[in-house]
Design an enzyme around this catalytic site. Structure first.
Site, PDB file in Angstrom:
ATOM      1  N   HIS A   1      89.869  19.546  60.313  1.00 14.23           N
ATOM      2  CA  HIS A   1      90.321  19.141  58.981  1.00 14.23           C
ATOM      3  C   HIS A   1      89.425  18.021  58.461  1.00 14.23           C
ATOM      4  O   HIS A   1      89.748  17.365  57.486  1.00 14.23           O
ATOM      5  CB  HIS A   1      91.766  18.649  59.011  1.00 14.23           C
ATOM      6  CG  HIS A   1      92.683  19.571  59.728  1.00 14.23           C
ATOM      7  ND1 HIS A   1      93.036  19.389  61.047  1.00 14.23           N
ATOM      8  CD2 HIS A   1      93.290  20.711  59.318  1.00 14.23           C
ATOM      9  CE1 HIS A   1      93.846  20.383  61.422  1.00 14.23           C
ATOM     10  NE2 HIS A   1      94.012  21.190  60.398  1.00 14.23           N
TER      11      HIS A   1
ATOM     12  N   HIS B   1      91.884  27.819  58.003  1.00 15.09           N
ATOM     13  CA  HIS B   1      91.119  28.064  59.233  1.00 15.09           C
ATOM     14  C   HIS B   1      90.845  29.552  59.427  1.00 15.09           C
ATOM     15  O   HIS B   1      90.570  30.000  60.531  1.00 15.09           O
ATOM     16  CB  HIS B   1      91.885  27.529  60.443  1.00 15.09           C
ATOM     17  CG  HIS B   1      92.282  26.101  60.320  1.00 15.09           C
ATOM     18  ND1 HIS B   1      91.352  25.112  60.170  1.00 15.09           N
ATOM     19  CD2 HIS B   1      93.491  25.493  60.282  1.00 15.09           C
ATOM     20  CE1 HIS B   1      91.982  23.940  60.062  1.00 15.09           C
ATOM     21  NE2 HIS B   1      93.282  24.157  60.116  1.00 15.09           N
TER      22      HIS B   1
END
Lengths: 331, 331
Positions: free
Chosen positions: B218, B56
């Site tokens: 995700h 991320h």
């Protein structure tokens, strides 16, 4: 290829509207023109202008502001802005101290910026220029005579921008700019092409297991293609070529830029940077500052470039100086 | 799918080495651990810790530093860090004022951060936590009970971080954090999945003319898929959903985040921001600050999320406060 857009014929205009909407504290736009100017214009310094085709965001509008550029002229995607628009930019930010044009070496950009400079000179505006040609990969390429100007241009914006803010004269800035250009060397590689929304096509095709070494930021051909290898090997390969042209040697200090071309993850860029440091440590070269991120992109190309700037005391001080722009704050 | 990597089993370690190599002026690493800490540790304030799976970037290590986090615990790609590593991070930065954990709402993260908090509490360390659940798309999803924590977390880092720097107590920070969480609402959409290097697979498959609305960072399922439309339509669609949950109304002030998921161009993000402003203008909501860029990515996913944070005077002042981290300087 999918993109979140409205009208492909209006991409640059809409992008600039959204950019000024977001950063109105720093940026303004010349009415009806694709020109981004600094919000709080400073009139007692040389004005710096850069630009070129769009598709390289955050270049160049992201570097407009305190300590960097006074204006960015934003052409259509991968197309030089017209001389008239560059001339408008010069008129918008010119001061009595003069205007310095920072031009990436592409034939269209050079021609149009020079034509605009002539128009401005005829109006009595003091204008000078520097041409960035940091890409050591190939000499002479599609759309270019000589070496191309790529990510190293951002170091020019930062260092010359800081000097302009300190009150350097037009002639001093041109000489400083030429020194930075002389000392910055860049080479990139690509894993995947970019998708050019205005043409609806990818910039090139490449096999699933191949990379292209030394290509330009519009997808112009590089030196060759080869099978993809590890980050360590590719970084060494690029730096080996760069150091055929850089005069940086043991005990010298350098600034490093690991520049993503658009769709490259920070994971990859940091892993590449690890290999850069190992290479430079191996040569006994000292890293004064490292920049990692997307500074000069090629729309959504996958790949990266490495820039090495050999520093002296003046450049170090200017690199450290305050800047306040969208894409580069104090570094 | 090509990536510039060395060893897929060592991605996070190598990334963190490259990151500290680049930003050693701001960051340090706990020896042998995937924990990034602030270089100049401040001992007279509550320490803030966040973290979660990697992939991320720049979250969360890019937000370690003055005015934001004291430590980021970096799990493997899309995997929660273990409780032992989080416990190590707590011990590394704990002060007498205590430790606040900022957790994105994923079951693994919540479980491991809470277990680490218990271990630290047993050592006599004052620990409290806040759980960010800004994603209004779906309630309950793969790996999550309740709503997921996504890009709005960065607003929590910024505002709570500024307050910690000002000397707020642990209890005051928890309450402030809960207020920010209460007021920040996010929803995203994706055009293309990410490629997860550790599995060698894309996170999902999607048709060439489809987008997924409301998916997680995700690649967890969103609300639905549909044919791709214009930026204007998709932005309106996301904001329409967000404003079912946000209490921001006419004359309120908000902060906006247009967050790229990794491979999305700034061109698209700024064009999306133009549509965001039009929507908010239409409702008479005032935009106090806008952030556009990659703040919470999903490796190289194509897509973006929109976050709307309803502000009050306290949050405005803290949003404006000084910060000096890799990925966020004064905004």
């Amino acid at each position: 290829m999918k993109k979140i857009l409205n009208d492909v014929d209006n991409i640059v205009d809409e992008m600039l509207i959204g950019m000024v909407d977001a950063h109105g504290n720093l940026l303004d736009r010349v009415d009806g023109k694709n020109i981004i100017v600094r919000r709080n214009k400073k009139t007692d310094k040389v004005a710096l202008i850069s630009g070129g085709g769009s598709g390289h965001e955050p270049s160049h509008a992201g570097y407009v502001g305190e300590g960097m550029l006074d204006a960015a002229v934003c052409g259509q995607i991968f197309s030089s802005p017209g001389a008239d628009e560059i001339y408008d930019a010069i008129k918008a930010v010119a001061t009595d101290a003069g205007v310095l044009l920072i031009i990436k070496n592409y034939s269209g950009d050079v021609m149009n910026f020079e034509m605009a400079a002539e128009l401005a000179a005829a109006d009595g505006i003091k204008v000078d220029k520097i041409i960035v040609n940091d890409d050591i990969a190939v000499e002479g390429s599609t759309y270019t005579v000589g070496r191309r100007g790529i990510a190293g241009t951002v170091f020019v914006h930062k260092i010359v921008g800081a000097a302009a803010e300190k009150g350097y004269s037009l002639e001093e800035l041109r000489k400083l700019g030429e020194k930075v250009i002389e000392n910055v060397k860049t080479m990139g590689m690509s894993l995947e092409p970019c998708f050019v929304p205005t043409t609806g096509r990818k910039s090139f095709d490449i096999a699933d297991d191949e990379v292209e070494i030394g290509l330009g930021i519009h997808g112009e051909p590089g030196t060759h293609r080869e099978k993809i290898k590890s980050a360590e090997i590719h970084v060494k390969q690029l730096l080996y070529e760069i150091f055929k042209h850089s005069t940086a040697k043991t005990e010298d200090e350098v600034a490093v830029m690991v520049n993503g071309l658009g769709a490259t993850t920070l994971i990859e860029l940091y892993i590449a940077n690890k290999a850069v440091k190992e290479f430079l440590d191996g040569r006994g070269i000292n890293i004064y500052k490292t920049l990692v991120g997307n500074f000069m992109t090629s729309i959504d190309m996958e790949g990266f470039s490495l820039s090495i700037l050999k520093l002296d005391e003046e450049m170090k001080e200017l690199l450290d100086a305050r800047s306040n722009t969208v894409a580069m704050k104090n570094i």
